[in-house]
Design a protein around this motif. Sequence first.
Motif, PDB file in Angstrom:
ATOM      1  N   HIS A 115      27.025   6.765  26.155  1.00  0.00           N
ATOM      2  CA  HIS A 115      26.334   6.472  27.414  1.00  0.00           C
ATOM      3  C   HIS A 115      27.334   6.104  28.510  1.00  0.00           C
ATOM      4  O   HIS A 115      27.125   6.452  29.682  1.00  0.00           O
ATOM      5  CB  HIS A 115      25.323   5.344  27.212  1.00  0.00           C
ATOM      6  CG  HIS A 115      24.203   5.700  26.298  1.00  0.00           C
ATOM      7  ND1 HIS A 115      23.227   6.623  26.630  1.00  0.00           N
ATOM      8  CD2 HIS A 115      23.910   5.268  25.032  1.00  0.00           C
ATOM      9  CE1 HIS A 115      22.366   6.734  25.626  1.00  0.00           C
ATOM     10  NE2 HIS A 115      22.760   5.928  24.654  1.00  0.00           N
ATOM     11  N   ASP A 116      28.393   5.427  28.146  1.00  0.00           N
ATOM     12  CA  ASP A 116      29.423   5.065  29.121  1.00  0.00           C
ATOM     13  C   ASP A 116      30.071   6.316  29.709  1.00  0.00           C
ATOM     14  O   ASP A 116      30.280   6.418  30.930  1.00  0.00           O
ATOM     15  CB  ASP A 116      30.464   4.173  28.445  1.00  0.00           C
ATOM     16  CG  ASP A 116      31.447   3.568  29.433  1.00  0.00           C
ATOM     17  OD1 ASP A 116      31.118   3.455  30.633  1.00  0.00           O
ATOM     18  OD2 ASP A 116      32.560   3.208  29.005  1.00  0.00           O
ATOM     19  N   LEU A 174      23.306   4.980  36.776  1.00  0.00           N
ATOM     20  CA  LEU A 174      22.810   3.627  36.536  1.00  0.00           C
ATOM     21  C   LEU A 174      21.991   3.564  35.249  1.00  0.00           C
ATOM     22  O   LEU A 174      22.122   2.609  34.466  1.00  0.00           O
ATOM     23  CB  LEU A 174      21.966   3.159  37.715  1.00  0.00           C
ATOM     24  CG  LEU A 174      21.275   1.800  37.566  1.00  0.00           C
ATOM     25  CD1 LEU A 174      22.307   0.704  37.307  1.00  0.00           C
ATOM     26  CD2 LEU A 174      20.444   1.482  38.813  1.00  0.00           C
ATOM     27  N   ASP A 175      21.173   4.566  35.004  1.00  0.00           N
ATOM     28  CA  ASP A 175      20.372   4.598  33.784  1.00  0.00           C
ATOM     29  C   ASP A 175      21.270   4.601  32.539  1.00  0.00           C
ATOM     30  O   ASP A 175      21.022   3.863  31.583  1.00  0.00           O
ATOM     31  CB  ASP A 175      19.474   5.837  33.792  1.00  0.00           C
ATOM     32  CG  ASP A 175      18.574   5.901  32.567  1.00  0.00           C
ATOM     33  OD1 ASP A 175      17.820   4.946  32.326  1.00  0.00           O
ATOM     34  OD2 ASP A 175      18.640   6.920  31.831  1.00  0.00           O
ATOM     35  N   GLU A 176      22.330   5.400  32.578  1.00  0.00           N
ATOM     36  CA  GLU A 176      23.245   5.449  31.439  1.00  0.00           C
ATOM     37  C   GLU A 176      24.038   4.151  31.322  1.00  0.00           C
ATOM     38  O   GLU A 176      24.333   3.691  30.207  1.00  0.00           O
ATOM     39  CB  GLU A 176      24.203   6.641  31.578  1.00  0.00           C
ATOM     40  CG  GLU A 176      23.522   7.996  31.501  1.00  0.00           C
ATOM     41  CD  GLU A 176      22.938   8.293  30.125  1.00  0.00           C
ATOM     42  OE1 GLU A 176      23.333   7.628  29.143  1.00  0.00           O
ATOM     43  OE2 GLU A 176      22.079   9.195  30.029  1.00  0.00           O
ATOM     44  N   ALA A 184      23.105  -2.222  27.045  1.00  0.00           N
ATOM     45  CA  ALA A 184      22.149  -2.681  26.036  1.00  0.00           C
ATOM     46  C   ALA A 184      22.759  -2.638  24.635  1.00  0.00           C
ATOM     47  O   ALA A 184      22.399  -3.440  23.762  1.00  0.00           O
ATOM     48  CB  ALA A 184      20.888  -1.828  26.086  1.00  0.00           C
ATOM     49  N   LEU A 185      23.698  -1.731  24.414  1.00  0.00           N
ATOM     50  CA  LEU A 185      24.331  -1.609  23.112  1.00  0.00           C
ATOM     51  C   LEU A 185      25.526  -2.537  22.949  1.00  0.00           C
ATOM     52  O   LEU A 185      26.002  -2.745  21.828  1.00  0.00           O
ATOM     53  CB  LEU A 185      24.769  -0.157  22.877  1.00  0.00           C
ATOM     54  CG  LEU A 185      23.614   0.839  22.681  1.00  0.00           C
ATOM     55  CD1 LEU A 185      24.132   2.266  22.713  1.00  0.00           C
ATOM     56  CD2 LEU A 185      22.897   0.564  21.363  1.00  0.00           C
ATOM     57  N   SER A 186      26.006  -3.093  24.072  1.00  0.00           N
ATOM     58  CA  SER A 186      27.117  -4.046  24.013  1.00  0.00           C
ATOM     59  C   SER A 186      26.967  -5.034  25.167  1.00  0.00           C
ATOM     60  O   SER A 186      27.726  -5.006  26.139  1.00  0.00           O
ATOM     61  CB  SER A 186      28.459  -3.308  24.099  1.00  0.00           C
ATOM     62  OG  SER A 186      29.522  -4.208  23.909  1.00  0.00           O
ATOM     63  N   PRO A 187      25.984  -5.926  25.075  1.00  0.00           N
ATOM     64  CA  PRO A 187      25.639  -6.791  26.214  1.00  0.00           C
ATOM     65  C   PRO A 187      26.721  -7.787  26.608  1.00  0.00           C
ATOM     66  O   PRO A 187      26.663  -8.335  27.719  1.00  0.00           O
ATOM     67  CB  PRO A 187      24.374  -7.517  25.728  1.00  0.00           C
ATOM     68  CG  PRO A 187      24.398  -7.391  24.245  1.00  0.00           C
ATOM     69  CD  PRO A 187      25.074  -6.104  23.944  1.00  0.00           C
ATOM     70  N   ALA A 188      27.700  -8.034  25.758  1.00  0.00           N
ATOM     71  CA  ALA A 188      28.749  -8.999  26.097  1.00  0.00           C
ATOM     72  C   ALA A 188      29.958  -8.349  26.762  1.00  0.00           C
ATOM     73  O   ALA A 188      30.917  -9.043  27.091  1.00  0.00           O
ATOM     74  CB  ALA A 188      29.192  -9.737  24.829  1.00  0.00           C
ATOM     75  N   ASP A 189      29.922  -7.039  26.977  1.00  0.00           N
ATOM     76  CA  ASP A 189      31.059  -6.330  27.556  1.00  0.00           C
ATOM     77  C   ASP A 189      31.052  -6.507  29.074  1.00  0.00           C
ATOM     78  O   ASP A 189      30.164  -5.985  29.759  1.00  0.00           O
ATOM     79  CB  ASP A 189      30.983  -4.842  27.199  1.00  0.00           C
ATOM     80  CG  ASP A 189      32.255  -4.085  27.577  1.00  0.00           C
ATOM     81  OD1 ASP A 189      32.796  -4.351  28.667  1.00  0.00           O
ATOM     82  OD2 ASP A 189      32.684  -3.220  26.799  1.00  0.00           O
ATOM     83  N   PRO A 190      32.036  -7.218  29.653  1.00  0.00           N
ATOM     84  CA  PRO A 190      32.017  -7.480  31.096  1.00  0.00           C
ATOM     85  C   PRO A 190      32.198  -6.212  31.931  1.00  0.00           C
ATOM     86  O   PRO A 190      31.670  -6.125  33.044  1.00  0.00           O
ATOM     87  CB  PRO A 190      33.184  -8.459  31.294  1.00  0.00           C
ATOM     88  CG  PRO A 190      34.084  -8.235  30.119  1.00  0.00           C
ATOM     89  CD  PRO A 190      33.191  -7.856  28.989  1.00  0.00           C
ATOM     90  N   ASN A 199      29.645  -2.346  35.679  1.00  0.00           N
ATOM     91  CA  ASN A 199      29.165  -1.015  36.067  1.00  0.00           C
ATOM     92  C   ASN A 199      27.711  -1.072  36.516  1.00  0.00           C
ATOM     93  O   ASN A 199      27.331  -0.454  37.524  1.00  0.00           O
ATOM     94  CB  ASN A 199      29.293  -0.043  34.890  1.00  0.00           C
ATOM     95  CG  ASN A 199      30.732   0.355  34.616  1.00  0.00           C
ATOM     96  OD1 ASN A 199      31.613   0.115  35.435  1.00  0.00           O
ATOM     97  ND2 ASN A 199      30.969   0.946  33.456  1.00  0.00           N
ATOM     98  N   VAL A 200      26.896  -1.799  35.757  1.00  0.00           N
ATOM     99  CA  VAL A 200      25.480  -1.913  36.121  1.00  0.00           C
ATOM    100  C   VAL A 200      25.333  -2.595  37.475  1.00  0.00           C
ATOM    101  O   VAL A 200      24.550  -2.155  38.339  1.00  0.00           O
ATOM    102  CB  VAL A 200      24.709  -2.691  35.030  1.00  0.00           C
ATOM    103  CG1 VAL A 200      23.286  -3.008  35.501  1.00  0.00           C
ATOM    104  CG2 VAL A 200      24.676  -1.881  33.730  1.00  0.00           C
ATOM    105  N   GLU A 201      26.089  -3.651  37.680  1.00  0.00           N
ATOM    106  CA  GLU A 201      26.018  -4.380  38.950  1.00  0.00           C
ATOM    107  C   GLU A 201      26.426  -3.495  40.129  1.00  0.00           C
ATOM    108  O   GLU A 201      25.744  -3.441  41.164  1.00  0.00           O
ATOM    109  CB  GLU A 201      26.881  -5.625  38.886  1.00  0.00           C
ATOM    110  CG  GLU A 201      26.846  -6.473  40.149  1.00  0.00           C
ATOM    111  CD  GLU A 201      27.758  -7.693  40.077  1.00  0.00           C
ATOM    112  OE1 GLU A 201      27.872  -8.392  41.094  1.00  0.00           O
ATOM    113  OE2 GLU A 201      28.333  -7.921  39.002  1.00  0.00           O
TER     114      GLU A 201
END
Length: 363
Positions: free
Chosen positions: A320-321, A337-339, A345-351, A356-358
């Motif tokens: 997805h990244d 953004l969707d990806e 969601a698969l690695s929520p602790a990855d800053p 990227n989402v932000e």
Amino acid sequence: MRQEATMKIVVYAICKNESKFVQRWMESMSEADQVVVLDTGSTDETPQLLRSQGALVTVEAIAPWRFDVARNRSLELVPEDTDICVCTDLDEVFHTGWRNALETVWTPGTGQARYRYTWSFCPDGSEGVVFWCEKIHRRHGYRWTHPVHEVLEWIGTGAPGPMVTAAEVQLDHHPDPSKSRGQYLPLLELSVQEAPEDDRNVHYLGREYLFHQRWDDCIAMLTRHLSMPSATWADERAASMRYIARAYQQKGQPDTARNWLLQAIAQAPYLREPWLEMAQLLYEQRNWDGVLYFTGGALAITHRPDSYICEAEPWGPLPHDLRCQAYYHTGRTALALDEARKALALSPADPRLAGNVELLSRL
């Protein structure tokens, strides 16, 4: 140790300088009736600590060193009246309840048991490489073979007993990252020398040459593996092709690498690994449409295999990244953004993924 057992279960192991693991390991193995250990020459307090926790320890050097010889010597220490032998290492931990789960499926005449094994963990603590192991076996009729990456071989009379699956038995591997694996290469070379027609050994040696950045040796050995009549397992053949591709990439030949990856996909189209490696190669070339096509092929595969060939990255956020990057660079921000959200969601602790989402949300 457990008392009044219906079957006698003994854990056996080899070790050297592993005092840091003793208490955790012994607690994990405490469901067995007995624990026997062959210490092959510790210079720390490993033997004393094991004995203080109830293990029967024999100290004996193995020279020249071979894993199969050490395993067989440790198996000799297991009492003759044992019903089930459980071979583990001190950096491994069973989940609680493993004995009951094993006894539930073990029937008279059983030869070996398969169980779930987590070989590695991701930085966030999630499972990495997971496959099924077969190091639980009955006391008589088996021996270990191969100097390294040793396996159990049936040497008893008649046919071995059936293999049962102990699906509720879970063993986790938590190794010491500072421990050298430098002895693996010469032992693998010895394995191939001793059994030149064993395709498994040839594959492992080619992979080891890759780890040691011996690109030409890697290519030659894995090409040999692919030419062997006995090398029929598609998953492992595809892995050899992928490793050859990695070696060619390191040699600055991306077109040759691409051709090998296409062969790997054709060899095992049901595996995510070759699809994703092709996507990564195309990402480096900024071929965004290619990235989308091959990550799409990877994500279309929803069944995760249970063999050691299955790697962690294809089942984590990476597909997805990569799609996020491809959509972003082709101006499709909403899809990016969707990806990005799927990756996070698969690695929520990855800053970085959170960033990227932000960023894409603002855009």
